[in-house]
Design an enzyme around this catalytic site. Structure first.
Site, PDB file in Angstrom:
ATOM      1  N   ASP A   1       0.857  -1.179   0.000  1.00  0.00           N
ATOM      2  CA  ASP A   1       0.000   0.000   0.000  1.00  0.00           C
ATOM      3  C   ASP A   1       0.903   1.242   0.000  1.00  0.00           C
ATOM      4  O   ASP A   1       2.111   1.126   0.218  1.00  0.00           O
ATOM      5  CB  ASP A   1      -0.908  -0.040   1.238  1.00  0.00           C
ATOM      6  CG  ASP A   1      -1.874   1.115   1.276  1.00  0.00           C
ATOM      7  OD1 ASP A   1      -2.372   1.504   0.204  1.00  0.00           O
ATOM      8  OD2 ASP A   1      -2.124   1.644   2.373  1.00  0.00           O
TER       9      ASP A   1
ATOM     10  N   THR B   1      -0.152   4.846   1.441  1.00  0.00           N
ATOM     11  CA  THR B   1      -0.319   5.664   2.635  1.00  0.00           C
ATOM     12  C   THR B   1      -0.110   4.858   3.909  1.00  0.00           C
ATOM     13  O   THR B   1      -0.775   3.846   4.125  1.00  0.00           O
ATOM     14  CB  THR B   1      -1.721   6.303   2.661  1.00  0.00           C
ATOM     15  OG1 THR B   1      -1.914   7.033   1.453  1.00  0.00           O
ATOM     16  CG2 THR B   1      -1.877   7.237   3.853  1.00  0.00           C
TER      17      THR B   1
ATOM     18  N   ASP C   1      -1.675  -1.237   6.155  1.00  0.00           N
ATOM     19  CA  ASP C   1      -1.893  -0.780   7.521  1.00  0.00           C
ATOM     20  C   ASP C   1      -3.326  -0.400   7.829  1.00  0.00           C
ATOM     21  O   ASP C   1      -3.652  -0.106   8.979  1.00  0.00           O
ATOM     22  CB  ASP C   1      -0.993   0.424   7.817  1.00  0.00           C
ATOM     23  CG  ASP C   1      -1.467   1.691   7.098  1.00  0.00           C
ATOM     24  OD1 ASP C   1      -2.000   1.554   5.971  1.00  0.00           O
ATOM     25  OD2 ASP C   1      -1.321   2.776   7.660  1.00  0.00           O
TER      26      ASP C   1
END
Length: 829
Positions: free
Chosen positions: A518, A520, A717
Site C-alpha cells: 500500500d 499511505t 496498515d
C-alpha cells in the site's frame, strides 16, 4: 466406489491417524486421511451412509465428517495451522509438538515421543518480594538484609523457574549416575591391564557382583525414566528414541543379570577364559549416563531458547504511579484501569499503552522497535508499555491495559509462534513414523548376520553390534531439528521488531517473490497534512468549514488531516446529516442544508458533479508532484480542491531497493490517482504500480498473481487492506496501523516501515537455512552411523563401534542440533 469427505476437528498427525484407523475399522472400507487439507478419501464396496462414518468418528473423539464440497476449500486465513491455545501459558507441552496444540497441567513425559514436557512461559510479569527466614513479617521489594536480625533476605517465591528446577533435578540424577558408573567402568576396563591389579583384591566373580550392586542406583533411580518411557512407547505403539534406548540398554542389562545368576545357561562364546560370562554392566550404565547427559544439555538449551520471552517479560514494570484527585499513589500494574491517569517519572518504564496528556519527553523504544534512537514525545503522542522514559516526567492516560497492551500481544504472539509447526516439519514426522521399526529390524538382522557369518566369538560380536545400532539410531536430533530453529528464530524476530504469528509464515516468507504494498502509512509516513485549500470562488475558509465538518466523523488519515488543519485555524464545525463514507472514493453528507462531497474523480462522477476544466488542470499539476488531491463539490458543483501531502518514509527507498536486489518484485497498489501514484513510484524507482485501487481490486490482483504461481506478500496498515492481507500468502501489517489489519496479517512490523520486511526476509532465510542444516545433519548422521554401528567397516579396517561410543555420538547429535539453532541468536538483522 470412491468418495471424498471433509473432516473437522483434527489438529495434529495423531488426530489424523486416529480418524484413519477408525474409518478403516468399518467393514468394506478403505480410507486415506490427510491433515492439510483435512480430507478423507474413502473407497467402499457398497454405499455407506455418512451417519455410519460419523458414529465411528464420534467414538474416536470430537470429529465430524461430511461429503466434500469444492466450495468448502479453506481460505488462506483458515488453513490448518497447529498453534497453541491462548491459555497455554504456564502449562506443559512437548518440545517436538507431537500432539500439536495439546497442553498438560502437570510436568511429565510426552505420551507419543517420551520427551520431557516443557513448561510454556507465564505471560504475566510478577514482582518478587523478599523476606527474612527468621522474621517472616519483614517483607521488602529488593534483596538486602533483615532490619531485625541482619540475615540476608530470601525470595518469598522460589527463585528458580520450573525449567531451572527440572534442570537441577537432572543435575542431581547425573551426579548419582556418574558416581556409580565411573567405578563400574574402571572395574570393567581393568581387564585390559596386564596382571589386573584388582584381581589381587577379589576374584572376577566377586567384581561382577560389585558391578551389579553399583549399577542398581543408575538403572533403577537415575535413569529409570528412560525405561518407563520406552515401555509407554511400546504399549501405545508410538515408537520413539526411548524405544531404542530402552531396548538396547535393557537387553544389555538383562543379559548381564542372567549371566551373573545363571552362567551355565550360556554358550562358551559368551564366557571368558575363567568360565565366567562376559557381562555388560559397564556398557549399560555408561550408555544410560551419556543419554542422561544429553537430556541434561537439552534441558539447559530449552531454557535458553525461551530466553526471548523471558527478556520481553522483564520489560514490563510491575508497578505504576496513579494520579487520583491530584495525589500520586503507587499501585500494581494489574490494578490499572482504562482511562486512569498515570505519572511516569524519569527513567521509569511505561506501564501500559496510552497517550501523553501533560508534559513532553524522549522515550527509548528500542526494546520494541529495535531502533536505538530515542523518540521525542509530546501531548497526544502515543506511548507503549515497556519502553523507557527519558529525563522528564509526564502524565499519560491509560488506553490499553493488561493483555491488550502491545507488549502483552508481542509476548503472546512470540509464545504462540515459537510453539507452532513449520510445514517442513511434516517431512521429519513422516520419516520418524517408519524410522524406529526399521532400526529395530536392522538391529535384529545385524545380530543374525554376525552370529552366522562373523568371526569368533560371533554371537558376542552380533550382540554388541545389534545394541550399538539401537543406540546410535536415536531419532531425537531429527525431531528437534525444526522446532528448535523456529523457537529461536521467532524470539530473535521479536527482539528486532518483527512479530511472526506462526512457523508457517516464517517458512513461507523465504519463498516470497512478489511484494504488494500500500502507499499511505506503508511507503509514506501515514501522517498526512493539508497543504492548501483551493476555491474557484475565492472562499477557501467557507469550503474548509464544510469539508472539515464533513470529515469530523471519519477515521481516515486524510480526514483527520483536514480536521486538524481546520482546528488550527479555529474554524467552527457544523453538524452533519446523512454522512456516508464510500470506500475507496471519499465521503458525502449534508452540511448546513447543502450537499457536500469530498473525494476523487470517481466520487464526483457518482454524485453527478461536473469538474471545471481549469480546476481539473490545477489538480493534475498537483498530482504530478506526488501530492494527494481531493475534489470538493457543493450541491453537485465542484468548487475547489484540497491538497494533502504525505512524506515518503526515509527507509522506504533503501528497503525497496534491497528487496528488488534479492529478486522480489515490488508492486505498489494504491487508492490514489494515477498521477500521484506515478510520482511516488518514480521516487522509489518502482517499475510496477496500479492506481485507483479499491479493496476488492487489491484482492483480485493478489489472486491473479497467485494463479500465476507467485508467492505473494502484502504489506498494509488500514482496514481497507485487511482482505488483501488475508488473501496473500504472507500478510504483513504495520504495527502503526489498525487492529483489523494486524489481526489479518501473519507478520507484524512493530515500527511500521518497509525496512522491517527486509529484516523478516533475512530472518526467514536464516531460519530455513538453519533448519535444513539441522535436517541434513540428522539424516546424514543416521545414514552414516547405523552402517558403522552394524559393523560394515570391520571387514576392511577391523573397526567396530562400541555401544558406549554410540551412546556418546547419539547424545552429541541432539546437542549439536540445538547448538546450531542457538546460533540464530547472533544473527544481525
Amino acid at each position: 466406489m470412491k468418495h471424498n469427505y471433509t473432516i473437522t476437528g483434527m489438529s495434529c498427525n495423531g488426530c489424523r491417524t486416529k480418524v484413519e484407523k477408525n474409518l478403516n475399522a468399518l467393514e468394506g472400507v478403505e480410507a486415506v486421511v490427510t491433515l492439510d487439507p483435512p480430507i478423507a478419501t474413502i473407497t467402499m464396496q457398497k454405499p455407506i451412509q455418512t451417519t455410519h462414518f460419523q458414529e465411528a468418528l464420534s467414538a474416536a473423539g470430537n470429529y465430524s465428517i461430511k461429503v466434500f464440497n469444492p466450495n468448502d476449500v479453506l481460505l488462506p486465513t483458515e488453513k490448518v495451522v497447529v498453534t497453541p491455545p491462548k491459555n497455554a501459558a504456564g502449562k506443559y507441552y512437548c518440545p517436538m509438538f507431537c500432539e500439536g496444540d495439546k497442553v498438560y497441567d502437570k510436568a511429565g513425559d510426552c505420551p507419543v515421543c517420551g520427551m520431557d514436557l516443557v513448561k510454556a512461559p507465564d505471560l504475566i510479569a510478577t514482582k518478587t518480594l523478599f523476606t527474612c527466614p527468621m522474621h517472616p513479617e519483614i517483607i521488602e521489594e529488593a534483596p538486602g538484609s533483615c532490619s531485625i536480625c541482619g540475615m540476608d533476605l530470601v525470595p518469598m517465591e522460589p527463585s528458580e523457574s520450573e525449567e531451572d528446577q527440572s534442570y537441577l533435578a537432572l543435575v542431581s540424577k547425573m551426579k548419582i549416575a556418574v558416581l556409580f558408573t565411573v567405578p563400574i567402568f574402571i572395574i570393567a576396563m581393568s581387564d585390559m591391564i596386564p596382571n589386573n591389579p584388582l584381581l589381587k583384591i577379589m576374584d572376577t566373580s566377586s567384581w561382577n557382583w560389585m558391578q551389579f550392586a553399583l549399577s542398581l542406583p543408575v538403572v533403577f533411580y537415575a535413569t529409570w525414566m528412560f525405561f518407563v518411557r520406552a515401555w509407554k512407547s511400546i504399549i501405545s505403539w508410538n515408537l520413539n528414541m526411548f524405544t531404542l534406548i530402552g531396548i538396547g540398554a535393557g537387553v544389555a542389562f538383562l543379559f548381564s543379570l542372567f549371566g551373573l545368576f545363571f552362567p551355565e545357561l550360556f554358550p562358551y562364546e559368551f564366557k571368558t577364559h575363567t568360565g565366567a560370562v562376559h557381562l555388560y554392566f559397564e556398557a549399560t550404565t555408561v550408555i544410560l549416563t551419556l543419554v542422561l547427559l544429553g537430556q541434561l544439555l537439552e534441558a539447559r538449551a530449552h531454557s535458553r531458547t525461551s530466553g526471548a520471552i523471558k527478556e520481553l517479560l522483564k520489560l514490563a514494570p510491575t508497578e505504576a504511579t496513579l494520579v487520583s484527585d491530584g495525589v500520586d499513589k503507587v499501585i500494581s500494574v494489574h490494578d490499572i484501569k482504562q482511562d486512569d491517569l498515570l505519572r511516569v517519572k524519569p527513567g521509569e518504564k511505561i506501564p501500559v499503552d496510552g497517550k501523553i496528556t501533560d508534559g513532553e519527553t524522549t522515550i527509548d523504544e528500542s526494546m520494541i522497535s529495535g531502533e536505538p534512537i530515542p523518540v521525542d514525545k509530546k501531548i497526544d503522542d502515543s506511548v507503549i508499555a515497556g519502553t523507557i522514559n527519558g529525563n522528564k516526567s509526564f502524565v499519560m492516560i491509560a488506553e490499553k491495559v493488561g493483555s491488550d497492551t502491545l507488549l502483552s500481544q508481542i509476548v503472546q504472539m512470540v509464545n504462540s509462534a515459537s510453539r507452532s509447526r513449520a510445514p517442513i516439519q511434516k517431512l521429519a514426522d513422516r520419516i520418524a513414523k517408519y524410522f524406529v521399526p526399521i532400526v529395530v529390524i536392522t538391529s535384529i538382522i545385524t545380530f543374525f548376520v554376525w552370529a552366522n557369518f562373523g568371526p569368533e566369538p560371533a554371537m558376542v560380536y552380533g550382540f554388541i553390534n545389534a545394541i550399538a545400532v539401537l543406540i546410535i539410531a536415536c531419532p531425537c536430533a531429527l525431531g528437534l531439528a525444526t522446532p528448535m530453529s523456529v523457537m529461536v528464530g521467532v524470539g530473535k524476530g521479536a527482539q528486532s521488531g518483527v512479530l511472526i504469528k506462526n512457523a508457517e509464515a516464517l517458512e513461507n516468507m523465504d519463498k516470497v517473490n512478489v511484494l504488494i504494498t500500500d502507499k499511505t502509512g506503508t511507503i509514506t509516513e501515514g501522517k498526512p497534512s493539508v497543504e492548501k485549500v483551493y476555491s474557484s470562488q475565492n472562499n477557501e475558509d467557507a469550503l474548509l468549514q464544510k469539508i472539515a465538518s464533513l470529515n469530523q466523523y471519519s477515521e481516515h488519515p486524510l480526514a483527520e488531516a483536514v480536521v486538524h488543519f481546520a482546528r488550527a485555524k479555529e474554524t467552527a464545525l457544523s453538524e452533519v446529516k446523512d454522512f456516508e463514507a464510500i470506500t475507496g472514493k471519499g465521503v458525502v453528507g449534508t452540511v448546513d442544508n447543502t450537499k457536500v462531497a469530498l473525494g476523487n474523480k470517481s466520487l464526483m462522477e457518482q454524485v453527478g458533479a461536473v469538474i471545471d476544466a481549469e480546476i481539473d488542470s490545477k489538480v493534475v499539476t498537483e498530482q504530478k508532484l506526488g501530492k494527494t488531491v481531493s475534489y470538493i463539490s457543493v450541491d453537485n458543483t465542484v468548487l475547489g480542491y484540497v491538497t494533502i501531502t504525505d512524506a515518503i518514509k526515509p527507509t522506504s527507498v533503501a528497503a525497496i531497493a534491497d528487496l528488488m536486489s534479492q529478486g522480489v518484485e515490488v508492486i505498489m497498489l494504491t487508492g490514489d490517482n494515477e498521477n500521484t501514484a506515478r510520482a511516488v513510484a518514480q521516487e522509489l524507482n518502482l517499475t510496477s504500480f496500479i492506481a485507483g485501487c479499491l479493496p476488492e481490486d487489491k484482492l483480485k490482483e493478489i489472486k491473479k498473481l497467485q494463479d500465476q504461481g507467485k508467492i505473494v506478500a502484502m504489506a498494509g496498515d488500514g482496514i481497507n487492506d485487511a482482505p488483501a492481507l488475508a488473501q496473500a500468502d504472507i500478510g504483513i501489517a504495520m504495527g502503526t496501523g489498525t487492529d483489523v489489519a494486524i489481526e489479518s496479517a501473519k507478520i507484524t512490523l512493530v515500527k511500521g516501515d518497509l525496512q522491517g520486511i527486509v529484516k523478516a526476509k533475512k530472518l526467514s532465510h536464516a531460519v530455513m537455512k538453519n533448519i535444513n542444516q539441522n535436517l541434513f545433519f540428522a539424516f546424514f548422521y543416521n545414514v552414516l552411523g547405523i552402517p558403522i554401528a552394524a559393523g560394515v567397516l570391520y571387514p576392511f579396517f577391523g573397526l567396530l563401534l562400541s555401544p558406549m561410543i554410540a551412546a556418546l555420538a547419539m547424545s552429541f547429535s541432539s546437542v549439536s542440533v540445538i547448538a546450531n539453532a542457538l546460533r540464530l541468536r547472533n544473527l544481525k538483522l
